[in-house]
Design a protein around this motif. Structure first.
Motif, PDB file in Angstrom:
ATOM      1  N   THR A 145     -13.719   8.646  -6.576  1.00 50.74           N
ATOM      2  CA  THR A 145     -13.655   9.193  -6.286  1.00 50.74           C
ATOM      3  C   THR A 145     -12.988   8.878  -4.826  1.00 50.74           C
ATOM      4  OG1 THR A 145     -16.256   8.943  -7.038  1.00 50.74           O
ATOM      5  CG2 THR A 145     -16.824   8.668  -4.406  1.00 50.74           C
ATOM      6  N   LEU A 146     -12.664   7.450  -4.681  1.00 52.17           N
ATOM      7  CA  LEU A 146     -11.695   7.359  -2.686  1.00 52.17           C
ATOM      8  C   LEU A 146     -10.608   8.373  -3.205  1.00 52.17           C
ATOM      9  CD1 LEU A 146     -11.806   4.072  -3.357  1.00 52.17           C
ATOM     10  CD2 LEU A 146     -13.298   4.703  -1.976  1.00 52.17           C
ATOM     11  N   VAL A 147      -9.964   8.433  -4.103  1.00 49.23           N
ATOM     12  CA  VAL A 147      -9.364   9.816  -3.778  1.00 49.23           C
ATOM     13  C   VAL A 147      -9.767  10.722  -4.138  1.00 49.23           C
ATOM     14  CG1 VAL A 147      -7.680  10.502  -5.861  1.00 49.23           C
ATOM     15  CG2 VAL A 147      -7.520   7.979  -5.709  1.00 49.23           C
ATOM     16  N   GLU A 199      -0.525  19.311  -4.767  1.00 50.28           N
ATOM     17  CA  GLU A 199       0.939  18.445  -4.336  1.00 50.28           C
ATOM     18  C   GLU A 199       0.373  16.906  -5.301  1.00 50.28           C
ATOM     19  OE1 GLU A 199       0.847  19.083   0.042  1.00 50.28           O
ATOM     20  OE2 GLU A 199      -0.588  20.945  -0.806  1.00 50.28           O
ATOM     21  N   TYR A 200      -1.246  16.875  -5.012  1.00 53.37           N
ATOM     22  CA  TYR A 200      -1.377  15.345  -5.777  1.00 53.37           C
ATOM     23  C   TYR A 200      -0.938  15.246  -7.216  1.00 53.37           C
ATOM     24  CZ  TYR A 200      -3.755  12.050  -7.413  1.00 53.37           C
ATOM     25  OH  TYR A 200      -4.401  10.686  -8.202  1.00 53.37           O
ATOM     26  N   ARG A 201      -1.048  15.930  -7.691  1.00 55.68           N
ATOM     27  CA  ARG A 201      -0.256  15.934  -9.205  1.00 55.68           C
ATOM     28  C   ARG A 201       0.902  15.801  -8.601  1.00 55.68           C
ATOM     29  NH1 ARG A 201      -1.312  20.143 -14.198  1.00 55.68           N
ATOM     30  NH2 ARG A 201       0.137  18.371 -16.224  1.00 55.68           N
ATOM     31  N   PRO A 232       6.846  11.830  -0.466  1.00 51.29           N
ATOM     32  CA  PRO A 232       6.280  12.078  -2.533  1.00 51.29           C
ATOM     33  C   PRO A 232       5.400  11.363  -3.003  1.00 51.29           C
ATOM     34  CG  PRO A 232       8.566  11.629  -1.672  1.00 51.29           C
ATOM     35  CD  PRO A 232       7.507  11.838  -0.390  1.00 51.29           C
ATOM     36  N   LEU A 233       5.209  10.014  -1.779  1.00 50.40           N
ATOM     37  CA  LEU A 233       4.539   8.923  -2.995  1.00 50.40           C
ATOM     38  C   LEU A 233       3.647   8.430  -1.963  1.00 50.40           C
ATOM     39  CD1 LEU A 233       8.169   5.635  -3.635  1.00 50.40           C
ATOM     40  CD2 LEU A 233       6.741   7.736  -5.448  1.00 50.40           C
ATOM     41  N   PHE A 234       2.838   9.340  -1.879  1.00 49.30           N
ATOM     42  CA  PHE A 234       1.814   9.382  -1.217  1.00 49.30           C
ATOM     43  C   PHE A 234       0.719   9.457  -2.378  1.00 49.30           C
ATOM     44  CE2 PHE A 234      -2.047  11.148   0.899  1.00 49.30           C
ATOM     45  CZ  PHE A 234      -2.393  10.001   1.819  1.00 49.30           C
ATOM     46  N   GLY A 235       0.458  10.673  -3.328  1.00 49.73           N
ATOM     47  CA  GLY A 235      -0.593  10.010  -4.071  1.00 49.73           C
ATOM     48  C   GLY A 235      -0.426   8.974  -4.727  1.00 49.73           C
ATOM     49  N   PHE A 236       0.919   8.967  -5.400  1.00 48.21           N
ATOM     50  CA  PHE A 236       1.093   7.636  -6.102  1.00 48.21           C
ATOM     51  C   PHE A 236       0.622   6.288  -5.219  1.00 48.21           C
ATOM     52  CE2 PHE A 236       3.605   3.849  -7.650  1.00 48.21           C
ATOM     53  CZ  PHE A 236       3.898   4.129  -8.748  1.00 48.21           C
ATOM     54  N   GLY A 237       0.636   6.169  -3.931  1.00 48.01           N
ATOM     55  CA  GLY A 237       0.422   5.212  -3.733  1.00 48.01           C
ATOM     56  C   GLY A 237      -1.095   4.711  -3.456  1.00 48.01           C
ATOM     57  N   ILE A 238      -2.199   5.724  -2.759  1.00 48.28           N
ATOM     58  CA  ILE A 238      -3.332   6.114  -2.999  1.00 48.28           C
ATOM     59  C   ILE A 238      -4.098   5.957  -4.145  1.00 48.28           C
ATOM     60  CG2 ILE A 238      -3.625   7.580  -0.721  1.00 48.28           C
ATOM     61  CD1 ILE A 238      -4.255   9.523  -1.909  1.00 48.28           C
ATOM     62  N   LEU A 260       3.048   8.483 -12.331  1.00 49.63           N
ATOM     63  CA  LEU A 260       2.032   7.410 -13.591  1.00 49.63           C
ATOM     64  C   LEU A 260       2.320   7.956 -14.803  1.00 49.63           C
ATOM     65  CD1 LEU A 260      -0.750   7.412 -10.830  1.00 49.63           C
ATOM     66  CD2 LEU A 260       0.854   5.758 -11.334  1.00 49.63           C
ATOM     67  N   SER A 261       2.521   8.709 -14.570  1.00 45.52           N
ATOM     68  CA  SER A 261       3.150   9.588 -16.374  1.00 45.52           C
ATOM     69  C   SER A 261       3.667   8.861 -17.003  1.00 45.52           C
ATOM     70  CB  SER A 261       2.902  10.805 -16.809  1.00 45.52           C
ATOM     71  OG  SER A 261       4.205  11.152 -16.062  1.00 45.52           O
ATOM     72  N   VAL A 262       5.204   8.629 -16.635  1.00 42.42           N
ATOM     73  CA  VAL A 262       5.699   7.896 -17.206  1.00 42.42           C
ATOM     74  C   VAL A 262       5.540   5.953 -17.741  1.00 42.42           C
ATOM     75  CG1 VAL A 262       7.980   6.260 -16.866  1.00 42.42           C
ATOM     76  CG2 VAL A 262       7.289   8.689 -15.708  1.00 42.42           C
ATOM     77  N   PHE A 263       4.853   5.782 -16.894  1.00 46.39           N
ATOM     78  CA  PHE A 263       4.188   4.686 -17.225  1.00 46.39           C
ATOM     79  C   PHE A 263       2.785   4.509 -17.703  1.00 46.39           C
ATOM     80  CE2 PHE A 263       5.360   3.661 -12.637  1.00 46.39           C
ATOM     81  CZ  PHE A 263       5.913   2.240 -13.176  1.00 46.39           C
ATOM     82  N   LEU A 264       1.561   5.826 -18.891  1.00 49.32           N
ATOM     83  CA  LEU A 264       1.679   5.353 -19.833  1.00 49.32           C
ATOM     84  C   LEU A 264       1.449   5.117 -21.135  1.00 49.32           C
ATOM     85  CD1 LEU A 264      -1.751   6.637 -19.899  1.00 49.32           C
ATOM     86  CD2 LEU A 264      -0.715   8.979 -20.468  1.00 49.32           C
ATOM     87  N   GLY A 265       3.235   5.686 -21.133  1.00 53.47           N
ATOM     88  CA  GLY A 265       3.108   5.320 -22.875  1.00 53.47           C
ATOM     89  C   GLY A 265       3.453   3.971 -22.667  1.00 53.47           C
ATOM     90  N   PRO A 266       4.525   3.076 -21.881  1.00 51.15           N
ATOM     91  CA  PRO A 266       4.231   2.040 -22.042  1.00 51.15           C
ATOM     92  C   PRO A 266       2.652   0.793 -21.806  1.00 51.15           C
ATOM     93  CG  PRO A 266       6.021   2.865 -20.053  1.00 51.15           C
ATOM     94  CD  PRO A 266       5.004   3.827 -20.755  1.00 51.15           C
TER      95      PRO A 266
END
Length: 238
Positions: free
Chosen positions: A50-52, A65-67, A16-22, A73-79
Motif C-alpha cells: 500500500t505504501l509503495v 518505470e518502477y519495475r 535508477p535505484l529510487f524504486g529499489f529504495g522505496i 530485487l529479482s537477483v535476490f529472489l533466488g538466494p
C-alpha cells in the motif's frame, strides 16, 4: 531556490535505484510497525504494498518505470528462496519423524485448498477461464502463473489471486489456528505454508524457526504437487 529543489527532487525520482529504495524502506517501516503493534491489518506485505503504491501515485511514476528500477530485487529472489533450506536442514530430524503426517496433510489439505477455490468460483458463476485462473491460487506466484497459463487461465490475474490469498492467509491464519487450539509449530507451519505460500511462510518464520521450516516445506511440496498434479488431473477431467 525552489527551482533547485525541484531539480533535486526530479533527480531523485529519476534515479535508477529510487524504486529499489522505496520498496525496501516501505517494507522495513511496515515490519517495524507490525512488530511494535502486532495488529493483523498491519501485515508487512499488505502495508508495504500500500505504501509503495501510494508513493508511486504521488510521484507520478508508472509501473514500467518502477519495475525497471526494482529489477535488482529479482537477483535476490533466488538466494532468498534457497536460504529457506537452512531452517529445513536444522529441523530435518523433526521432519523425518513426521514424514507420513506431512504427506497425508499435503494430499488432503492441498487438494481441498485447490478444489475449494475453483468450487467457490463455479458456485458464484465464474466462467471457465476465471476458474482456471483461480485454480492455482494456493501456490507461489511463478508456479501459479505457469499452471494457469497451461490450463487456459490468465497468468497475470493468477498472480493477483496468489497475492490476495497469501495476505489474507497471513493475516487471518495465525489467529484462526490459535482460536481452534492449534499450538504445534509443525502443524501451524504446514497450515500457513499450504494455504498462504510465501507470505504465510514469512509469517511462520516470525513465530519460530520450526514453524518457518514446516511452512517452507509445505510451500515447496505444494508447489511441486500443483505444477505436476493439477494439469494432469484437469487433463483427465476435461
Amino acid at each position: 531556490m525552489s527551482t533547485q529543489l525541484a531539480v533535486a527532487a526530479q533527480a531523485i525520482l529519476d534515479h535508477p535505484l529510487f524504486g529499489f529504495g522505496i520498496t525496501l524502506g516501505a517494507y522495513q517501516l511496515a515490519l517495524a510497525l507490525f512488530e511494535r503493534t502486532r495488529w493483523v491489518f498491519l501485515q508487512p506485505v499488505l502495508l508495504s504494498m500500500t505504501l509503495v503504491v501510494g508513493v508511486l501515485l504521488l510521484c507520478g511514476i508508472d509501473y514500467a518505470e518502477y519495475r525497471q528500477s526494482v529489477s535488482m530485487l529479482s537477483v535476490f529472489l533466488g538466494p532468498a528462496t534457497v536460504a529457506l533450506a537452512v531452517p529445513l536442514f536444522l529441523n530435518l530430524k523433526r521432519i523425518r519423524q513426521l514424514l507420513w503426517p506431512i504427506l497425508i496433510t499435503l494430499g488432503v489439505a492441498g487438494s481441498l485448498a485447490t478444489a475449494l477455490g475453483i468450487g467457490l468460483g463455479w458456485l458464484l458463476g465464474a466462467d471457465h477461464v476465471m476458474q482456471m485462473t483461480l485454480l492455482p491460487k494456493s501456490v507461489t506466484s511463478p508456479i501459479a502463473m505457469l499452471v494457469a497459463e497451461q490450463l487456459g487461465g490468465i497468468a497475470a490475474l493468477a498472480a493477483v489471486f496468489v497475492l490476495i490469498t497469501g495476505v489474507i492467509g497471513a493475516i487471518c491464519g495465525p489467529a484462526l489456528l490459535g482460536l481452534i487450539g492449534v499450538r504445534s509449530p509443525a502443524a501451524r507451519g504446514l497450515a500457513l505454508g499450504l494455504t498462504a505460500h510465501a507470505v504465510g511462510t514469512a509469517q511462520a518464520l516470525q513465530e519460530s524457526e520450526e514453524t518457518g521450516a514446516f511452512a517452507a516445506l509445505a510451500m515447496s511440496l505444494m508447489g511441486v504437487a500443483s505444477a505436476i498434479g493439477v494439469p494432469l488431473v484437469m487433463l483427465l477431467v476435461l
